[in-house]
Write an enzyme that holds these catalytic residues in place. Structure first.
Site, PDB file in Angstrom:
ATOM      1  N   LYS A   1       0.920  -1.327   0.101  1.00  0.00           N
ATOM      2  CA  LYS A   1      -0.063   0.006  -0.085  1.00  0.00           C
ATOM      3  C   LYS A   1       0.944   1.189   0.112  1.00  0.00           C
ATOM      4  CE  LYS A   1      -1.206  -1.458   3.965  1.00  0.00           C
ATOM      5  NZ  LYS A   1      -1.684  -1.493   5.233  1.00  0.00           N
TER       6      LYS A   1
ATOM      7  N   ARG B   1      11.322  -7.011   5.547  1.00  0.00           N
ATOM      8  CA  ARG B   1      11.138  -5.636   5.301  1.00  0.00           C
ATOM      9  C   ARG B   1      12.197  -4.904   6.368  1.00  0.00           C
ATOM     10  NH1 ARG B   1       5.002  -3.044   5.493  1.00  0.00           N
ATOM     11  NH2 ARG B   1       4.996  -4.315   7.714  1.00  0.00           N
TER      12      ARG B   1
ATOM     13  N   ARG C   1      11.039  -3.024  11.835  1.00  0.00           N
ATOM     14  CA  ARG C   1      10.104  -2.608  12.944  1.00  0.00           C
ATOM     15  C   ARG C   1      10.117  -3.828  13.780  1.00  0.00           C
ATOM     16  NH1 ARG C   1       5.189  -1.005   9.045  1.00  0.00           N
ATOM     17  NH2 ARG C   1       3.964  -2.131  10.747  1.00  0.00           N
TER      18      ARG C   1
ATOM     19  N   ARG D   1      -1.113  -9.527  13.621  1.00  0.00           N
ATOM     20  CA  ARG D   1      -1.849  -8.278  13.074  1.00  0.00           C
ATOM     21  C   ARG D   1      -2.742  -8.939  11.773  1.00  0.00           C
ATOM     22  NH1 ARG D   1       3.710  -6.422  11.819  1.00  0.00           N
ATOM     23  NH2 ARG D   1       2.927  -5.048  10.214  1.00  0.00           N
TER      24      ARG D   1
END
Ligand code: ADP
Length: 213
Positions: free
Chosen positions: A13, A121, A154, A165
């Site tokens: 996104k 990531r 993260r 999540r």
């Protein structure tokens, strides 16, 4: 005016929102990025949000709406690409009351791909730019350092937290799409398991159809 951009964790996104921001002057607002900024700045809101985010849980409704309002007020003259909000039915109801939602870009990937991508990531703490671990170059480290940041993982990008999540995503965020469709908001479903350019071409085609670009 708002374009919602949604999809599971790591669906791309942010990448698509950044492309649209650059090419069409929209403003990309990511509630996750705003919350991470608050955590970094060690504000009251940030300290509260951090305890939820670390566990992969949604931060409380009120806290999020305050943050959203601040961001929407700041960019009220722009078309906003809203990323990370709404995530629950109360959030989508709230959004429909306070803003004009034009359409939804829904980028979909499987849970398997989501876990694999999120573990790979990395993020620059200064610019929030996303990097892929396997593709990081010395130049990327240098660029991030010059911006005053560091490339890190993260705290919520580990398999256990990503699964939590994704569970919340399926249980609470997915129903927002039916809600929006029921309220006659166009939802563009796009396959996110393809190269960035192919996804971007589809996104643009859909936005052209409804004359947003
Ligand atoms: P992702 O979509 O990859 O999980 P984000 O960067 O969008 O990551 O969000 C990270 C975290 O920030 C979420 O797991 C959640 O804790 C918090 N968050 C972001 N947006 C919201 C929201 N609208 N409502 C509640 N919590 C949120």
């Amino acid at each position: 005016m708002i374009i919602v951009i949604t999809g599971p964790q790591s669906s791309g996104k942010g990448t698509q929102a950044e492309i649209l921001q650059k090419e069409y002057g929209f403003k990309h607002i990511s509630t996750g990025d705003i919350l991470r900024e608050e955590v970094k700045a060690d504000t009251l809101e940030g300290r509260e949000a951090d305890s939820y985010m670390k566990k992969g849980l949604l931060v409380p409704y009120d806290l999020n709406n305050t943050i959203l309002k601040k961001a929407l007020d700041k960019y009220k003259d722009k078309t906003i690409l809203l990323d990370g909000y709404p995530r629950t039915l109360p959030q989508v109801e709230h959004l429909m009351k306070i803003a004009e939602v034009k359409c939804v870009i829904y980028i979909n990937i499987s849970d398997e791909v989501a876990v694999q991508r999120a573990c790979n990531r990395r993020i620059c703490t200064a610019t929030n730019k996303i990097y892929i671990l396997d593709k990081l170059t010395p130049q990327d480290y240098e660029t991030c350092k010059l911006a005053g940041g560091e490339i890190v993982q993260r705290t919520d990008d580990n398999p256990k937290t990503i699964k939590a999540r994704l569970k919340i995503y399926h249980e609470q965020t997915s129903p927002c799409l039916s809600y929006l469709e029921k309220h006659k908001i166009p939802v563009f479903k796009i396959n996110g398991e393809r190269p960035i350019d192919a996804i971007s071409a589809d996104v643009k085609q859909e936005l052209k159809k409804i004359k947003l670009i």
